[in-house]
Design a protein around this motif. Structure first.
Motif, PDB file in Angstrom:
ATOM      1  N   MET A 254     -20.956   4.981  -5.759  1.00 39.01           N
ATOM      2  CA  MET A 254     -19.638   4.584  -6.213  1.00 39.01           C
ATOM      3  C   MET A 254     -19.502   3.062  -6.194  1.00 39.01           C
ATOM      4  N   LYS A 255     -19.098   2.491  -7.324  1.00 35.91           N
ATOM      5  CA  LYS A 255     -18.914   1.052  -7.435  1.00 35.91           C
ATOM      6  C   LYS A 255     -17.451   0.643  -7.494  1.00 35.91           C
ATOM      7  N   SER A 256     -16.572   1.608  -7.731  1.00 39.95           N
ATOM      8  CA  SER A 256     -15.182   1.273  -7.968  1.00 39.95           C
ATOM      9  C   SER A 256     -14.281   2.358  -7.397  1.00 39.95           C
ATOM     10  N   SER A 257     -13.175   1.937  -6.821  1.00 42.91           N
ATOM     11  CA  SER A 257     -12.194   2.903  -6.332  1.00 42.91           C
ATOM     12  C   SER A 257     -10.801   2.330  -6.472  1.00 42.91           C
ATOM     13  N   GLY A 258      -9.817   3.212  -6.315  1.00 51.49           N
ATOM     14  CA  GLY A 258      -8.445   2.782  -6.480  1.00 51.49           C
ATOM     15  C   GLY A 258      -7.535   3.355  -5.422  1.00 51.49           C
ATOM     16  N   LEU A 259      -6.370   2.769  -5.333  1.00 49.17           N
ATOM     17  CA  LEU A 259      -5.302   3.268  -4.470  1.00 49.17           C
ATOM     18  C   LEU A 259      -4.038   3.372  -5.297  1.00 49.17           C
ATOM     19  N   LEU A 260      -3.315   4.431  -5.087  1.00 45.68           N
ATOM     20  CA  LEU A 260      -1.970   4.542  -5.628  1.00 45.68           C
ATOM     21  C   LEU A 260      -1.021   4.509  -4.443  1.00 45.68           C
TER      22      LEU A 260
END
Length: 299
Positions: A254-260
């Motif tokens: 995994m190279k990218s992640s997000g938060l909401l």
């Protein structure tokens, strides 16, 4: 359920998640009234980076390892944002953190890193005496480790439970102030749907709480559908943030992640605008590295 976070502890996803979690808790501490932190997918609390599992992937080297290697070059405006998190990383590695300044960063080489704190440990170390922590974990082996770690701790309650059920069982907390961290494994292809449904359910039970929902970014179409579902749900005050070391791919590390983030502190957006450029440049490994910050729904 086979997912175990030890393989991914300290990676780029943890960097983003834990910087934000620490910032939210520090904001809650500005008022004397007690608050509660609820961690729905808690893991084991503290991870041994010398373990076979952590060494097998080495993901921490591209996350917290890079941050520590570049810490001496961190801009002054970024230091107070990352300091609460990095001081806990140092503390669990036996580094003295008794600095007269709360923004000072302890000196610590990436090569000296032997442990990494999960979200339960970060939350626990930031709590004041009046605050409380609720942790749920379904994996039997990890629950045993987690419950042993916090045995006898009157401020921390550890429950063997599917994290999705926590959003129906424990909201609203009696303190009426606090934050819910939702960090599912994403082993299931339906996880975005479950995350959206349960986040909406939790918010309807406790509209004033802060919610932090983490997700990997591998399929941008799935992320956009997730965001659209929440925008159309009636939720208010939603901030979306992402951090990428390179262009997201469907397979591989995994190279990218997000938060909401629902009901973020009013200070968080400006803090992230200062911290994210440095984090993105420090963690970058190739084309497509960067960050995004978007207010999906206003208050």
């Amino acid at each position: 359920m086979n997912y175990r976070h030890i393989y991914h502890a300290g990676n780029i996803g943890d960097v983003l998640k834990h910087v934000v979690l620490a910032a939210v808790i520090e904001y809650l501490k500005r008022k004397p009234a007690a608050f509660r932190v609820i961690d729905t997918h808690a893991g084991i609390g503290l991870y041994d980076l010398s373990s076979e599992e952590a060494r097998k992937t080495g993901e921490w080297q591209g996350g917290i390892g890079r941050i520590l290697a570049a810490a001496a070059l961190m801009p002054g405006g970024v230091r107070p944002i990352l300091a609460p998190w990095l001081r806990i990383v140092a503390e669990v590695n036996g580094i003295d953190t008794s600095s007269p300044s709360g923004d000072a960063l302890p000196e610590m080489a990436a090569e000296a890193l032997i442990a990494y704190p999960g979200s339960p440990e970060i939350a626990r170390k930031l709590l004041r005496r009046q605050d409380r922590l609720t942790l749920t974990e379904l994996h039997a082996r990890d629950f045993k480790t987690l419950s042993g770690r916090y045995a006898g701790d009157f401020q921390t309650k550890v429950i063997e439970l599917d994290g999705w059920l926590a959003l129906g069982s424990f909201l609203p907390p009696k303190e009426r102030r606090g934050v819910v961290l939702i960090d599912p494994s994403f082993e299931d292809t339906r996880e975005f749907t479950k995350l959206a449904e349960n986040l909406i359910k939790g918010w309807r039970r406790w509209e004033s709480g802060t919610y932090i929902a983490w997700y990997p970014i591998k399929d941008m179409a799935a992320v956009r559908r997730f965001h659209k579902r929440l925008v159309e749900s009636g939720l208010r005050n939603i901030l979306a943030v992402s951090l990428s070391a390179g262009r997201p791919t469907a397979d591989g590390v995994m190279k990218s992640s997000g938060l909401l983030i629902v009901n973020p502190p009013w200070t968080l957006e400006d803090d992230l605008k200062r911290a994210l450029p440095w984090l993105a440049s420090t963690l970058a490994t190739g084309a497509g590295a960067g960050w995004e910050l978007e207010k999906l729904v206003d208050e």
